[in-house]
Design an enzyme around this catalytic site. Structure first.
Site, PDB file in Angstrom:
ATOM      1  N   GLY A  63       0.766  -1.224   0.000  1.00  0.00           N
ATOM      2  CA  GLY A  63       0.000   0.000   0.000  1.00  0.00           C
ATOM      3  C   GLY A  63       0.795   1.270   0.000  1.00  0.00           C
ATOM      4  N   SER A  64       0.255   2.216   0.697  1.00  0.00           N
ATOM      5  CA  SER A  64       0.584   3.612   0.467  1.00  0.00           C
ATOM      6  C   SER A  64       1.590   4.201   1.437  1.00  0.00           C
ATOM      7  CB  SER A  64      -0.701   4.430   0.552  1.00  0.00           C
ATOM      8  OG  SER A  64      -1.068   4.587   1.908  1.00  0.00           O
ATOM      9  N   SER A  65       1.881   5.443   1.168  1.00  0.00           N
ATOM     10  CA  SER A  65       2.770   6.217   2.039  1.00  0.00           C
ATOM     11  C   SER A  65       2.062   6.630   3.320  1.00  0.00           C
ATOM     12  CB  SER A  65       3.286   7.441   1.290  1.00  0.00           C
ATOM     13  OG  SER A  65       2.206   8.255   0.887  1.00  0.00           O
ATOM     14  N   GLY A  66       0.814   6.256   3.502  1.00  0.00           N
ATOM     15  CA  GLY A  66       0.107   6.509   4.762  1.00  0.00           C
ATOM     16  C   GLY A  66       0.508   5.535   5.855  1.00  0.00           C
TER      17      GLY A  66
END
Length: 134
Positions: A63-66
């Site tokens: 997934g993401s940079s979150g």
């Protein structure tokens, strides 16, 4: 019986606890609830499993940079993993752990191990993770 896991440090440190071995990578952004420590991704094989206070073994994140924000917040709250064992480096997990250390003085060591060692890990085992340099 406690099993010692020596690995290459991504985030140095030592931790001891019960192992939860994930069958698939996890997206912390939207797949993990930092307020409860539970996997909430309905498509993940271990949906509903708690990572709070556990040593988490998984190939890496998805997934993401979150991810750093979610992981760092869970470490701050005490609902996140106490250590992680990975088979490949993961910048997002490292950033989350390092941010928690810098901002909250809360640690989550992360070590990198070879696939053969990862495959031999057993869910529920008591493990001590340690960086090879320690």
């Amino acid at each position: 019986m406690t099993r010692e896991i020596l690995g290459e440090p991504i985030v140095p440190g030592t931790a001891s606890g019960s192992l939860v071995k994930l069958d698939a990578p996890l997206s912390f952004w939207g797949g993990f609830d930092p307020s409860t420590g539970l996997i909430i991704d309905k498509a993940h094989p271990q949906v509903g499993v708690s990572l709070a206070g556990r040593v988490v073994a998984m190939p890496g994140s998805r997934g993401s940079s979150g991810t750093p924000g979610v992981l760092g917040e869970s470490i701050r709250l005490g609902t996140g993993p106490i250590a992680m064992i990975l088979t490949k480096p993961d910048i997002n997990l490292a950033a989350g752990s390092l941010a928690a250390t810098a901002l909250y003085e809360a640690t989550c060591p992360i070590v990198l191990v070879e696939q053969v060692l990862f495959d031999a890990l057993e869910d529920g085992a008591t493990v001590v993770t340690r960086s090879r340099s320690q």
